[in-house]
Write a protein that holds these residues in place. Structure first.
Motif, PDB file in Angstrom:
ATOM      1  N   SER A  41       3.860  12.921  11.017  1.00 21.49           N
ATOM      2  CA  SER A  41       4.522  13.979  11.780  1.00 21.49           C
ATOM      3  C   SER A  41       3.569  14.584  12.801  1.00 21.49           C
ATOM      4  N   ALA A  42       2.333  14.838  12.364  1.00 21.72           N
ATOM      5  CA  ALA A  42       1.331  15.413  13.266  1.00 21.72           C
ATOM      6  C   ALA A  42       1.069  14.492  14.447  1.00 21.72           C
ATOM      7  N   ARG A  43       0.954  13.206  14.181  1.00 22.21           N
ATOM      8  CA  ARG A  43       0.682  12.238  15.255  1.00 22.21           C
ATOM      9  C   ARG A  43       1.837  12.207  16.263  1.00 22.21           C
ATOM     10  N   ILE A  44       3.064  12.245  15.773  1.00 22.40           N
ATOM     11  CA  ILE A  44       4.235  12.195  16.648  1.00 22.40           C
ATOM     12  C   ILE A  44       4.247  13.403  17.591  1.00 22.40           C
ATOM     13  N   THR A  45       4.001  14.588  17.046  1.00 25.66           N
ATOM     14  CA  THR A  45       3.993  15.796  17.870  1.00 25.66           C
ATOM     15  C   THR A  45       2.858  15.757  18.896  1.00 25.66           C
ATOM     16  N   CYS A  46       1.667  15.404  18.451  1.00 25.49           N
ATOM     17  CA  CYS A  46       0.509  15.370  19.358  1.00 25.49           C
ATOM     18  C   CYS A  46       0.702  14.348  20.476  1.00 25.49           C
ATOM     19  N   ALA A  67       5.175  25.215   8.551  1.00 25.06           N
ATOM     20  CA  ALA A  67       4.740  25.414   9.937  1.00 25.06           C
ATOM     21  C   ALA A  67       3.240  25.662  10.011  1.00 25.06           C
ATOM     22  N   GLY A  68       2.726  26.507   9.124  1.00 29.72           N
ATOM     23  CA  GLY A  68       1.296  26.773   9.109  1.00 29.72           C
ATOM     24  C   GLY A  68       0.495  25.559   8.675  1.00 29.72           C
ATOM     25  N   LYS A  69       0.946  24.892   7.635  1.00 29.59           N
ATOM     26  CA  LYS A  69       0.223  23.711   7.139  1.00 29.59           C
ATOM     27  C   LYS A  69       0.150  22.622   8.215  1.00 29.59           C
ATOM     28  N   MET A  70       1.248  22.437   8.941  1.00 26.28           N
ATOM     29  CA  MET A  70       1.264  21.360   9.924  1.00 26.28           C
ATOM     30  C   MET A  70       0.342  21.638  11.110  1.00 26.28           C
ATOM     31  N   MET A  71       0.100  22.908  11.444  1.00 26.39           N
ATOM     32  CA  MET A  71      -0.867  23.186  12.505  1.00 26.39           C
ATOM     33  C   MET A  71      -2.257  22.711  12.091  1.00 26.39           C
ATOM     34  N   HIS A 161       9.106  20.035  12.855  1.00 28.33           N
ATOM     35  CA  HIS A 161      10.163  19.655  13.800  1.00 28.33           C
ATOM     36  C   HIS A 161      10.260  18.141  14.013  1.00 28.33           C
ATOM     37  N   ILE A 162      11.504  17.733  14.368  1.00 31.82           N
ATOM     38  CA  ILE A 162      11.751  16.328  14.712  1.00 31.82           C
ATOM     39  C   ILE A 162      12.366  16.222  16.115  1.00 31.82           C
ATOM     40  N   ASP A 195      17.653  10.617  10.770  1.00 36.66           N
ATOM     41  CA  ASP A 195      17.016   9.400  10.269  1.00 36.66           C
ATOM     42  C   ASP A 195      15.624   9.342  10.895  1.00 36.66           C
ATOM     43  N   ALA A 196      14.622   9.798  10.139  1.00 36.76           N
ATOM     44  CA  ALA A 196      13.243   9.861  10.628  1.00 36.76           C
ATOM     45  C   ALA A 196      12.345   9.177   9.615  1.00 36.76           C
ATOM     46  N   PRO A 197      12.327   7.851   9.612  1.00 36.29           N
ATOM     47  CA  PRO A 197      11.651   7.102   8.533  1.00 36.29           C
ATOM     48  C   PRO A 197      10.162   7.390   8.387  1.00 36.29           C
ATOM     49  N   GLU A 198       9.505   7.845   9.463  1.00 35.15           N
ATOM     50  CA  GLU A 198       8.075   8.114   9.356  1.00 35.15           C
ATOM     51  C   GLU A 198       7.775   9.401   8.591  1.00 35.15           C
ATOM     52  N   VAL A 199       8.757  10.325   8.539  1.00 36.27           N
ATOM     53  CA  VAL A 199       8.501  11.595   7.847  1.00 36.27           C
ATOM     54  C   VAL A 199       9.431  11.834   6.659  1.00 36.27           C
TER      55      VAL A 199
END
Length: 320
Positions: A41-46, A67-71, A161-162, A195-199
């Motif tokens: 998820s982090a890689r997708i957002t970045c 939200a905090g953890k993902m930052m 988020h997706i 449908d978000a197979p990576e997350v």
């Protein structure tokens, strides 16, 4: 949870991290999520935002929630320089300029009220806003920002988020664009399916009533839980609130109560004067959407993350 505690959990031998849901649609609960999916998820957002090693990221939300953890995880995955401040309504009070920040609407609203904080907000290259609805007045204040401002769509189960939508510039839209690896569709009830197979290991059927475009973009009309069936007509609570926001400045929430004749009736809880609220509702809303009960409360029920506590509001309406 402190940053040190989270990093200790992140670096232990387990493949999972414990996360607490916000409780906006029911009792808060804890769930285990896979670290590898958080990294995905982090890689997708970045990648989407074009963040690179050495960029600065602001952590200004509690680490108990996704939200905090993902930052933190985005900073780990991309080599961002993480700057931390105590979660508060004014995260930019002492924070210098950062490349990337995630905030809830209340934090953005508060920052706009203080000239120094407003300038720091404008200087953020990528500002993402989630965890609650962005009303028209707030969106209007963000339209002339020189850098990208995004509204996010996601939940704990999708590891933040997706999909994003721009709030400013020529790309501003009320339609969310899913990340390239994400596909969306609608259930028979009109709810969004992700449908978000990576997350997510399996497709996720949400409770969000949505509309789709042929290009796969979507917008949210409201939650299935918040549909009020009154006299055979389906009324979306969030849609009623949207119509009232431009005229009704006092805190309020639309909910429902059982009705012997109509099945369910529309109820409004408000911190304002009941008769003034009634006048606005009668002027703004079509008759079938107008509340039948007007209830004054000292404070609109909210979750720990500042979202409307819909179940609590409905409970109040039923008791009254």
């Amino acid at each position: 949870m402190s940053l040190e505690e989270f990093l200790g959990e992140w670096n232990n031998s387990s493949d999972y991290v414990r996360v607490q849901t916000s409780g906006s649609t029911g009792a808060p609960k804890q769930m285990l999520v896979e670290k590898r999916r958080m990294l995905a998820s982090a890689r997708i957002t970045c990648d989407f935002l074009g963040l690179k090693e050495g960029d600065t990221a602001l952590l200004c939300m509690p680490l108990d929630y996704i939200a905090g953890k993902m930052m933190v995880v985005r900073s780990i995955e991309r080599g961002l320089r993480l700057m931390t401040v105590e979660p508060s309504g004014h995260p930019l009070a002492v924070t210098p300029c950062v490349t990337f920040a995630a905030m809830v609407p209340m934090q953005v609203y508060n920052s706009l009220q203080v000239p120094e904080e407003r300038e720091r907000l404008r200087a953020i290259r990528h500002l993402i806003i989630g965890g609650g609805a962005i009303d028209e007045a707030l969106a209007e204040e963000l339209k002339d920002f020189p850098n990208a401002v995004w509204s996010t769509y996601g939940m704990t189960e999708t590891l933040s988020h997706i999909a994003l939508r721009r709030l400013n510039g020529p790309e501003a839209s009320e339609w969310y664009t899913p990340f390239p690896s994400v596909k969306v569709s609608l259930s028979d009830e009109g709810c969004l399916i992700i449908d978000a197979p990576e997350v997510c290991a399996e497709p996720l059927v949400t409770n969000d009533i949505a509309e789709l475009t042929q290009r796969g973009r979507f917008r949210i009309l409201g939650r299935k839980d918040n549909v009020i069936c009154s006299g055979g007509i389906k009324i979306q609570a969030e849609e009623v609130e949207r119509q009232l926001k431009s005229r009704l400045r006092v805190p309020h929430i639309i909910t429902k109560a059982p009705d012997p004749k109509f099945g369910e009736r529309v109820v409004i809880l408000t911190e304002g004067d009941v008769e003034e609220v009634r006048t606005v509702c009668q002027e703004v809303l079509p008759k079938y959407q107008q509340p039948r009960d007007y209830i004054h409360v000292d404070r609109i029920p909210l979750t720990e993350t500042g979202k409307p506590a819909r179940r609590d509001a409905e409970s109040i309406a039923k008791k009254r």
